[in-house]
Scaffold this motif. Structure first.
Motif, PDB file in Angstrom:
ATOM      1  N   ALA A   1      19.351  15.557 -12.619  1.00 25.06           N
ATOM      2  CA  ALA A   1      19.271  14.504 -13.647  1.00 25.06           C
ATOM      3  C   ALA A   1      19.058  13.118 -13.042  1.00 25.06           C
ATOM      4  O   ALA A   1      18.672  12.185 -13.759  1.00 25.06           O
TER       5      ALA A   1
ATOM      6  N   GLY B   1      15.242  12.706 -13.554  1.00 33.82           N
ATOM      7  CA  GLY B   1      14.623  12.809 -14.866  1.00 33.82           C
ATOM      8  C   GLY B   1      15.529  13.558 -15.820  1.00 33.82           C
ATOM      9  O   GLY B   1      16.656  13.912 -15.482  1.00 33.82           O
ATOM     10  N   GLU B   2      14.981  13.812 -16.976  1.00 33.63           N
ATOM     11  CA  GLU B   2      15.759  14.532 -17.999  1.00 33.63           C
ATOM     12  C   GLU B   2      15.586  16.034 -17.806  1.00 33.63           C
ATOM     13  O   GLU B   2      14.461  16.549 -17.811  1.00 33.63           O
ATOM     14  N   ASN B   3      16.697  16.743 -17.624  1.00 33.67           N
ATOM     15  CA  ASN B   3      16.626  18.198 -17.527  1.00 33.67           C
ATOM     16  C   ASN B   3      16.268  18.795 -18.886  1.00 33.67           C
ATOM     17  O   ASN B   3      16.863  18.431 -19.903  1.00 33.67           O
ATOM     18  N   VAL B   4      15.301  19.694 -18.890  1.00 33.63           N
ATOM     19  CA  VAL B   4      14.916  20.340 -20.149  1.00 33.63           C
ATOM     20  C   VAL B   4      14.947  21.858 -19.977  1.00 33.63           C
ATOM     21  O   VAL B   4      14.853  22.375 -18.861  1.00 33.63           O
TER      22      VAL B   4
ATOM     23  N   ALA C   1      20.092  24.480 -18.937  1.00 33.28           N
ATOM     24  CA  ALA C   1      19.170  23.720 -18.086  1.00 33.28           C
ATOM     25  C   ALA C   1      18.702  24.541 -16.889  1.00 33.28           C
ATOM     26  O   ALA C   1      17.773  24.139 -16.189  1.00 33.28           O
TER      27      ALA C   1
ATOM     28  N   THR D   1      16.181  23.944 -12.164  1.00 36.22           N
ATOM     29  CA  THR D   1      16.138  23.016 -13.290  1.00 36.22           C
ATOM     30  C   THR D   1      14.711  22.521 -13.443  1.00 36.22           C
ATOM     31  O   THR D   1      13.920  22.554 -12.494  1.00 36.22           O
TER      32      THR D   1
ATOM     33  N   LEU E   1      12.251  19.290 -15.096  1.00 36.94           N
ATOM     34  CA  LEU E   1      12.291  17.893 -15.539  1.00 36.94           C
ATOM     35  C   LEU E   1      11.259  17.623 -16.627  1.00 36.94           C
ATOM     36  O   LEU E   1      10.085  18.024 -16.508  1.00 36.94           O
ATOM     37  N   HIS E   2      11.689  16.918 -17.636  1.00 37.90           N
ATOM     38  CA  HIS E   2      10.837  16.550 -18.769  1.00 37.90           C
ATOM     39  C   HIS E   2       9.644  15.696 -18.313  1.00 37.90           C
ATOM     40  O   HIS E   2       9.784  14.808 -17.474  1.00 37.90           O
TER      41      HIS E   2
END
Ligand code: FE2
Length: 285
Positions: A59, A62-65, A79, A271, A273-274
Motif C-alpha cells: 500500500a 498504491g491502492e491494493n485491489v 488483496a 498483491t 496495485l490499482h
C-alpha cells in the motif's frame, strides 16, 4: 538502522535491505516510491514479513485491489492472490513427470489483455522450491530507447492487439477460463505517466498482432520486437531467497516466471496495485 537501496548489476532493479515495515516514515515512503520509479523493480530482502505486513508494504506504492481472476484470491485477505503450480503440491520423486518444469508464465506485463493493465504488483515468497522458481524482468522503456530511430518512427503510431485467449493456454500457474477477457487494442508505444518516457507495449504472452501494416510485415515486426525486448542481457533475474518480496512497475516492465521442477513446491502471494492508465479499448468498441 535505516534501510539501504542497492542497484542490481542488471539494466533495472534494486535491492532494498533491512526495511522496518512497521516503522516507515513519510520521508521513507517517498524515498521508496522514488526508487520504485527509478529502478522499475525493487526486491525487499532481510525483512521477513507476514501477510499483514505484505499488504501494508504494498500500500506504500498504491491502492491494493482485488485481482479480477477471482479463483486465486485468498478469501481471508482479498488483496492477496495465491500463486502456485501443481495445486500447490510437490510431485512425488518417483512421479514420471517429477522433473517437468511447472509454474512457467512466459514474458508479459500483468493484465496487458485488459483495457487498464495494473499499476504494479508485489510478490511475497511463502514456500520456495529447492531448484528454479526465478522471476525475470526487462525494462520496456529502456527497450524502446534502445531501438534505432527509424524503428521508433515506424512503430510510434501503430497499435497492438493483446489477447487473453492467446496468453492463457501458455500459463501453468494462474489459469482461468478461456474467453474471460475480450481482446483489446492498445497503442504499441505509450508514455509512462509518471516518468514521461515512451514505453514499448509489447507483453509477448498476450501480443497477438500489430495493426496498421500488411499481415506478413506485421508478423515479422512483432517477432522482431519480441526478440529485441527479451534478450538475456536486458534482464534482471531475481533468484529468490526466503522472505523476499518483489515489487515491479507494470507500466514499464515485462516479466516471466521461469518455472521449477514439479517435484518441488513453490507458493507465492501477490498483491495488485490499482491503475488509472487506460491503454486499451475492446476490439468490438
Ligand atoms: Fe505476471
Amino acid at each position: 538502522m535505516p534501510f539501504r537501496i542497492t542497484p542490481t548489476s542488471a539494466p533495472l532493479g534494486a535491492i532494498v535491505w533491512g526495511l522496518d515495515v512497521d516503522g516507515i516514515s513519510a520521508d521513507e515512503a517517498t524515498e521508496l516510491y522514488q526508487a520504485f520509479l527509478t529502478y522499475g523493480v525493487l526486491a525487499f530482502r532481510g525483512s521477513t514479513l507476514d501477510q499483514r505486513q505484505h499488504v501494508a508494504l504494498s500500500a506504500v506504492f498504491g491502492e491494493n485491489v482485488m485481482h479480477p481472476i477471482t479463483i486465486t484470491i485468498d478469501m481471508q485477505e482479498p488483496a492477496i492472490i495465491v500463486m502456485s503450480a501443481n495445486g500447490g503440491e510437490a510431485a512425488d520423486a518417483d512421479d514420471p513427470g517429477a522433473d517437468e518444469l511447472v509454474g512457467v508464465i512466459p514474458w508479459h506485463s500483468d493484465m496487458s489483455y485488459t483495457e487498464v493493465p495494473t499499476r504494479g504488483a508485489m510478490l511475497r515468497a511463502v514456500t520456495l522450491p529447492d531448484e528454479g522458481g526465478d522471476t525475470a524482468f526487462v525494462d520496456t522503456a529502456r527497450v524502446y530507447r534502445l531501438l534505432p530511430d527509424a524503428m521508433k518512427a515506424k512503430i510510434r503510431d501503430l497499435r497492438i492487439l493483446h489477447s487473453y485467449n492467446k496468453a492463457n493456454p501458455a500459463q501453468t500457474m494462474v489459469k482461468a477460463d478461456q474467453d474471460l477477457f475480450p481482446d483489446v487494442i492498445h497503442p504499441l508505444v505509450y508514455e509512462h505517466p509518471e516518468l514521461g518516457l515512451p514505453v514499448l507495449n509489447i507483453s509477448p504472452n498476450s501480443a497477438k498482432a500489430i495493426l496498421g501494416l500488411p499481415e506478413g510485415e506485421a508478423r515479422e515486426l512483432l517477432d522482431h520486437l519480441i526478440a529485441f525486448a527479451c534478450r538475456d542481457e536486458e534482464a534482471y533475474v531475481h533468484v529468490w531467497e526466503p522472505g523476499d518480496l518483489l515489487l515491479w512497475d507494470n507500466w514499464r516492465t515485462i516479466h516471466q516466471a521461469c518455472g521449477h521442477p514439479k517435484r518441488c513446491k513453490r507458493v507465492v502471494h501477490r498483491t495488485t496495485l490499482h491503475s488509472d492508465l487506460k491503454l486499451g479499448e475492446f476490439v468490438s468498441a
